[in-house]
Design an enzyme around this catalytic site. Sequence first.
Site, PDB file in Angstrom:
ATOM      1  N   GLU A 138       5.494   2.633   8.733  1.00  0.00           N
ATOM      2  CA  GLU A 138       4.584   1.785   8.831  1.00  0.00           C
ATOM      3  C   GLU A 138       5.825   0.314   8.170  1.00  0.00           C
ATOM      4  O   GLU A 138       5.831  -0.600   8.200  1.00  0.00           O
ATOM      5  CB  GLU A 138       3.940   1.368   7.502  1.00  0.00           C
ATOM      6  CG  GLU A 138       2.192   0.518   8.141  1.00  0.00           C
ATOM      7  CD  GLU A 138       1.596   0.742   6.906  1.00  0.00           C
ATOM      8  OE1 GLU A 138       1.958   0.607   6.173  1.00  0.00           O
ATOM      9  OE2 GLU A 138       0.382   1.146   7.661  1.00  0.00           O
TER      10      GLU A 138
ATOM     11  N   GLY B 226       1.367  -1.380   0.332  1.00  0.00           N
ATOM     12  CA  GLY B 226       0.392  -0.094  -0.056  1.00  0.00           C
ATOM     13  C   GLY B 226       0.932   1.513   0.020  1.00  0.00           C
ATOM     14  O   GLY B 226       0.856   2.539  -1.036  1.00  0.00           O
TER      15      GLY B 226
END
Length: 550
Positions: A363, A277
Site C-alpha cells: 500500500e 493506517g
Amino acid sequence: MATQATGTGAEALPKRKAWKALQEHYEKVRSLHLRDLFASDPRRGERMTVDDAGIFLDYSKNRVTDETLQLLVQLAEESGLRERIDAMFRGEKINITEKRAVLHVALRAPKGTSIVVDGENVVPEVHSVLDKMTGFSNRVHSGAWKGHTGKRIRNVINIGIGGSDLGPVMAYEALKHYSDRAMTFRFISNVDGTDFAEAVQDLDAAETLFIISSKTFTTLETMTNAHSARAWSLANLGGTELSVAKHFVAISTNEKEVAAFGIDTANMFGFWDWVGGRYSMDSAIGLSTMLAIGPDHFRAMLDGFHQIDEHFRTAPFARNLPALMGLLSVWHNNFFGAETVAVLPYEQYLKRFPAYLQQLTMESNGKHVTLEGAEVTYPTGPIYWGEPGTNGQHSFYQLIHQGTRLIPCDFIAFAKTLNPLGQHHDMLIANVFAQTEALAFGKTPEQVKAEGTPEWLVPHRVFAGNRPSNTILVERLTPETLGKLVALYEHNVFTQGTIWDINSFDQWGVELGKALAQRIIPELESREETTLGHDSSTNNLIRRYRRLKD
Ligand code: F6P
C-alpha cells in the site's frame, strides 16, 4: 528537475549520477556468481554484516560487490534520503497529496522529547493516550471494568480492517507467549458475515468487549461489523443502549462519528491524521495488543521501535539496517528485474508477519507517479509475500530454488526459542542456514554427476544458485524485538520510496473499488429490475447473482 515537493533537491531518478553508474556497473556484475564472490573473499560473510540495535543482518548472500554497495549508498545520498529522514522526524508534511506529516516515529518517542506539528509538540499527547490505554488495560485486567451485567471482561474482539486489523492480529499472534491466557482475543475484519459469526459463536456477550478500530470510522467493513456487534451485544444482554458503554470502546481520529455510533467518547482512544493506517499498530490501534500482553510489554515494544528509529536516523547508510535493506531491494527490483520479495520468518509466532508486511510495503510503494505527478519510468514497489519456515520449504521453495524467476528472500530467525522442545530449535535454524546456503551456492552439474546421477537426470537435479537472500538473526522474539523488526521494515519501505521519488504515505488506489461497491450494493439489494449502467460483464454478473441469491 529539482523536486520542490520533496524538498531534497534530488534529480529525477534516471538522471542521478549514481543511477547511471549503477546501470553500467550492473552490466559488469550481472553474471558474477556468489560462489566466485565468496571464493575470492574468504571474509565476505563476516564483512557484509551489520550488528546494531540488537539486530544482526547478514547481507553477504546478495548479488553485490563492494562497489555496488558504494554506488547504492551514493544513490541514497543523491536521492536526498538523509534530508527526507530529517524532514519526516521534524514533522514536515511529506505526505504531500494528503498534506499530512508522517510521524509514526512520534508514537514511540520517549517522554520529554519534542516533535512539533503545526506549532504543537505532539509527544505529550502521545503519552497521554498511552496513559489512558494503560489505565483502561489495568481496569480490565483487575476486573474493575465490568460489563453491563456486572461480569468481568474475558473476551476482547477487535473490529477493524487493513491497518486497523493487520497490525493488531500480527502482534497478538507474535506475542502470544507474553499474553494473558485467561483472556480470549479475536479479530473481525472481513465484511463476509462468516468472520463475525465465527468470532462470536461461542462467546458470552456479558464478558465480551468490542474494540472498534477505525482511523476514519467510516470504513464499510468495520462499520458494518460494528453495527452487527452492537445488535449481537444488545440482543444477548437484553440490554439497553446503556450497555453499549460497557461493551464498546473506539479507537479513531473521528470523534464525531464515534459519538454518532453511540460510543461514549470518554471510552475513545484517539490518534492523529499524521499516523497512517499501516503505520498505526503502535498507536491506540494497539489497544488489543496492550490488553493481551500488558502495558509494560507494550512499552517495551515501543522502545524496540524507537531504538530502530534512532538507528535509522543516525547510522551512516553503509551501516544502516533499514537503509541497506531498502537499497538492496531497489538493486534487485530495478536492475535484476526481481518482481517480488519473499519474507520467510522461521518462527511460528510470526505467521502473520508476511500478511502484515503486505499492506505496509504494497500500500506504501505500489505507486505509478512521482511526487511531482510524473509517470515513473522504472518499476516501483515489489510484491511482498511469504510464509513461516519450514512450512514454505514443502510448498513454494521449489520455485525459488529452480524456477525461472529471481526471488530475493528475507530469512528471519531467532537464536533462542520461546518453546524449547528437544532438538526442534536446532533443526529449525539448521534449515534457515541450509536454505540460504543452497540458494546462494546451488549445486553444479559436476557435483550432481559425482553423486552417480544418470546423465539424463542431471539437469533436473542441478541448482543454479546465485539466488539472493538476507538473513536477519535476533536473539529472541520479545515485545522489544518485534518493535525493532516492524520499524526495520517501515524504514526499509521509506528508503525504497525515497529512491523511487514516490509518496509512500497515501493510498488513492483503494478508492475506486470502494466507490464502485457503494454503487453496486443497492443494485444487488433492489427487489425491482433496475437498469444497470455497467459494462456487459458486470451487468451480467449482477443479474446472475440476483437470480441465484434467494
Ligand atoms: O482501504 C485502505 C485503508 O484506507 C487502509 O489504508 C486502512 O488501513 C484501512 O483502509 C482501514 O481504514 P480505517 O482505519 O479508517 O477504517
